[in-house]
Design a protein around this motif. Structure first.
Motif, PDB file in Angstrom:
ATOM      1  N   GLU A 115       0.824  -1.202   0.000  1.00  0.00           N
ATOM      2  CA  GLU A 115       0.000   0.000   0.000  1.00  0.00           C
ATOM      3  C   GLU A 115       0.858   1.253   0.000  1.00  0.00           C
ATOM      4  O   GLU A 115       0.529   2.245  -0.682  1.00  0.00           O
ATOM      5  N   ALA A 116       1.945   1.231   0.737  1.00  0.00           N
ATOM      6  CA  ALA A 116       2.842   2.396   0.768  1.00  0.00           C
ATOM      7  C   ALA A 116       3.430   2.652  -0.615  1.00  0.00           C
ATOM      8  O   ALA A 116       3.494   3.791  -1.081  1.00  0.00           O
ATOM      9  N   ASP A 117       3.865   1.581  -1.283  1.00  0.00           N
ATOM     10  CA  ASP A 117       4.399   1.732  -2.639  1.00  0.00           C
ATOM     11  C   ASP A 117       3.340   2.279  -3.586  1.00  0.00           C
ATOM     12  O   ASP A 117       3.631   3.108  -4.454  1.00  0.00           O
ATOM     13  N   SER A 118       2.099   1.797  -3.423  1.00  0.00           N
ATOM     14  CA  SER A 118       1.015   2.254  -4.292  1.00  0.00           C
ATOM     15  C   SER A 118       0.753   3.738  -4.101  1.00  0.00           C
ATOM     16  O   SER A 118       0.555   4.482  -5.064  1.00  0.00           O
ATOM     17  N   ARG A 119       0.776   4.193  -2.835  1.00  0.00           N
ATOM     18  CA  ARG A 119       0.557   5.625  -2.569  1.00  0.00           C
ATOM     19  C   ARG A 119       1.676   6.474  -3.167  1.00  0.00           C
ATOM     20  O   ARG A 119       1.417   7.537  -3.725  1.00  0.00           O
ATOM     21  N   LYS A 120       2.921   5.994  -3.075  1.00  0.00           N
ATOM     22  CA  LYS A 120       4.035   6.737  -3.656  1.00  0.00           C
ATOM     23  C   LYS A 120       3.886   6.832  -5.167  1.00  0.00           C
ATOM     24  O   LYS A 120       4.141   7.860  -5.775  1.00  0.00           O
ATOM     25  N   SER A 121       3.478   5.707  -5.773  1.00  0.00           N
ATOM     26  CA  SER A 121       3.306   5.687  -7.226  1.00  0.00           C
ATOM     27  C   SER A 121       2.225   6.660  -7.661  1.00  0.00           C
ATOM     28  O   SER A 121       2.392   7.410  -8.621  1.00  0.00           O
ATOM     29  N   GLU A 122       1.091   6.678  -6.931  1.00  0.00           N
ATOM     30  CA  GLU A 122       0.001   7.592  -7.268  1.00  0.00           C
ATOM     31  C   GLU A 122       0.423   9.035  -7.086  1.00  0.00           C
ATOM     32  O   GLU A 122       0.076   9.908  -7.887  1.00  0.00           O
ATOM     33  N   ALA A 123       1.194   9.301  -6.032  1.00  0.00           N
ATOM     34  CA  ALA A 123       1.667  10.664  -5.809  1.00  0.00           C
ATOM     35  C   ALA A 123       2.607  11.109  -6.917  1.00  0.00           C
ATOM     36  O   ALA A 123       2.552  12.242  -7.398  1.00  0.00           O
ATOM     37  N   GLY A 124       3.470  10.186  -7.367  1.00  0.00           N
ATOM     38  CA  GLY A 124       4.386  10.507  -8.456  1.00  0.00           C
ATOM     39  C   GLY A 124       3.655  10.798  -9.745  1.00  0.00           C
ATOM     40  O   GLY A 124       3.983  11.742 -10.473  1.00  0.00           O
TER      41      GLY A 124
END
Length: 612
Positions: free
Chosen positions: A593-602
């Motif tokens: 989930e943390a990786d997914s949030r970073k990807s969406e933010a990017g």
């Protein structure tokens, strides 16, 4: 399918005929069905023939081979294949009563009346009291105008309650064919006193009286039949046609209008109502003995469908069509029955036999398009529906069918576009139109156009009638789950899902939504309870498996979480879901989930740099 004896089938089927008028009314009730639209004046596109749509099996050389193949085909419900093998057996074996009887039933169910009548003749040589064989032969006699012979057969074959209703009504029509008016009506009135038979007595008594020119008797019986069953189109239609010929056009129009309040788009009622309003005459409901006898068998075949006895329904409908090949409702009902038995090619052939002038022809052609899709003739399905639309751009049902096909194929932009064309043809949307907005909204949601999707889903919720609680539940669930899944309007979404559960308490998808709402609200123990309940209903649903894995992870049940994620992968999730599930199995839910949030933010930052 053919293991039971014909007498067993007749007995089990006819038992429902003595349960009361409420069940019997179904025999003369024509469902509104998917038959929107008026008949087109132009010819329908040519549908592929049966032998083009499926490979017809070739008979074996040996008796044993054909017997085994016929038995397997019959058990699978493939009447075409079963009849093919039994035809060869029928020509090879002449002295096996059980085989002969099974072959006879197979021929009847497949509509091969030539072989069926030959088989019935052989059966009656050794078993003169066989009621089904007598019935088939009597139908053949009525068709050829041998009314006295038919009556004699029906008297032999109609013993007891199991066959009395069918035999009595057909004998009455055979008397009518001989011009024996008094005998015909007296025979129908033999049903008097049987509560479950009363609607048949009134309806067919009226039809026979009208056919024989007994206007006063017909008027009385039609009125009584309409009063008893005002929502049965067979009765409404026959009453209205008679009333119009009786110079009571206003009453005929009123009967159709009352029916259309309940079934607003039924094409037969709609077409005939418009004809009367335009001062056009309508033909009699029954203009021949064959048509009258066909109506008997069609009605009883409809009862067989309502009771789930497909085989007897097939036989009665086939006999009805043998008597009146242009009986459009019998053809439509048979086609729908074949479709329900996954005999798609035979259903197409039957739909295509509906007369071009019938108000049902337009809907039948739309159904053919959907059946081609079921046969995996994808290019043919689209081409067929597009040909209907090209010939008549106002054919809303063809637009809807094309939209449904595209949605099922996950071609959501094409589906949304087709739904939009269908909605544009509505005028003022009514309660029956909620599904168009629901499915367009679902397609738009899958395209990522949530604002438009939400508007459609709200419109669907406004339109869905109170009489469709399951429809309302699906809309509430879709809206509520979407909000919850996007972490917006959590409380409102949770409330909607709870209302959906009240309307459909055993729907696994809605239970899953409730569990997911609890997960999003941080109520993990509640989420475990509901998602475990959902998995009992949908053990192989990848979304439910994935959700249950997530909530197990949150409550520290890590091994069980990984097991559910692995099950989700095994159950063929969507590509995006697959990537996320694989990531969770690799590094766990929190890191994924943390990786997914970073990807969406990017992605959001890149989008801002590019000007959105």
């Amino acid at each position: 399918m053919f293991a039971r004896q014909p007498s067993d089938h007749i007995t089990s089927f006819m038992q429902i005929l003595i349960r009361g008028a409420a069940v019997l009314a179904l025999a003369v009730t024509i469902n509104a069905g998917p038959w929107g639209g008026a008949a087109s004046a132009q010819a329908a596109p040519e549908a592929p023939r049966l032998d083009d749509l499926r490979e017809i099996p070739y008979p074996a050389r040996s008796v044993a081979g054909n017997f085994l193949a016929a038995h397997v085909a019959g058990f699978a419900g493939d009447t075409t294949a079963s009849a093919t093998f039994y035809r060869r057996l029928f020509d090879m074996v002449t002295d096996d009563p059980a085989l002969l009887e099974n072959a006879f039933i197979a021929f009847l169910a497949d509509g091969d009346m030539s072989y069926a009548l030959r088989a019935a003749e052989r059966i009656l040589e050794s078993d003169p009291g066989n009621s089904l064989a007598q019935l088939a032969q009597a139908v053949g006699d009525i068709r050829e105008g041998r009314f006295a012979v038919a009556r004699s057969r029906l008297e032999q074959g109609g013993r007891g309650n199991t066959a009395d209703l069918t035999a009595t009504l057909l004998r009455a029509w055979a008397y009518a064919g001989s011009g024996l008016e008094e005998d015909a009506l007296l025979t129908v009135d033999r049903l008097e006193g049987e509560a479950g038979y009363e609607i048949f007595r009134l309806y067919h008594g009226a039809l026979i009286a009208s056919f024989l020119g007994e206007t006063e008797i017909a008027r009385t019986r039609f009125s009584a039949a309409l009063e008893a069953q005002p929502s049965a189109l067979s009765i409404v239609d026959a009453y209205a046609r008679f009333a119009a010929r009786d110079e009571r056009t206003d009453e005929a129009i009123a009967a159709y209008e009352d029916f259309l309040e309940t079934f607003p788009r039924h094409p037969i009622a709609h077409a005939n109502l418009e004809a009367l309003r335009d001062d056009k005459s309508l033909p009699r409901a029954v203009s021949s003995v064959n048509e009258g006898a066909s109506e008997v068998l069609y009605g009883l075949g409809s009862v067989g469908i309502s009771d789930g006895d497909d085989l007897i329904a097939l036989i009665y409908l086939r006999l009805a069509i043998h008597l009146a090949p242009a009986h459009d409702m019998a053809l439509a009902t048979l086609a729908e029955l074949l479709e329900s038995r996954a005999q798609y090619a035979a259903a197409i052939e039957t739909f295509n036999a509906i007369p071009a002038a019938s108000p049902l022809q337009s809907g039948a052609q739309v159904d053919i398009g959907m059946l081609l899709e079921q046969l995996d003739r994808k290019a043919d399905a689209v081409a067929h529906l597009e040909a209907l639309i090209a010939r008549d751009a106002q054919n809303r049902e063809a637009h809807v069918a094309l939209a449904n096909i595209q949605r099922m194929r996950r071609n959501f932009p094409e589906a949304a576009e087709a739904y939009t064309r269908a909605i544009a043809l509505l005028g003022d949307p009514g309660p029956g139109d909620w599904t168009l907005f629901f499915f367009r909204g679902a397609s738009l949601e899958r395209m990522g156009e949530w604002e438009r999707a939400e508007a459609d889903l709200r419109q669907a919720l406004d339109l869905v009638p109170d009489t469709s609680p399951l429809g309302e539940a699906q809309i509430l669930n879709y809206l509520g789950y979407s909000w919850v899944d996007m972490d917006i309007r959590l409380d409102e979404g949770y409330t909607m899902i709870q209302r959906a559960i009240e309307l459909a308490p055993d729907d696994g998808h809605i239970i899953d939504s409730l569990g997911w709402a609890y997960f999003k609200l941080g109520r993990y123990e509640d989420a475990v309870r509901e998602l475990e309940r959902a998995i009992e209903h949908l053990p192989n649903d990848p979304v439910v498996n994935d959700h249950l894995g997530d909530v197990y992870w949150r409550v520290g049940r890590r091994l069980e979480a990984r097991f559910q994620w692995e099950r989700a992968l095994a159950n063929d999730p969507g590509e995006d879901d697959r990537e996320m599930i694989e990531r969770k199995l690799e590094i766990g839910l929190d890191e994924a989930e943390a990786d997914s949030r970073k990807s969406e933010a990017g992605e959001a930052t890149d989008g801002a740099r590019e000007g959105g």
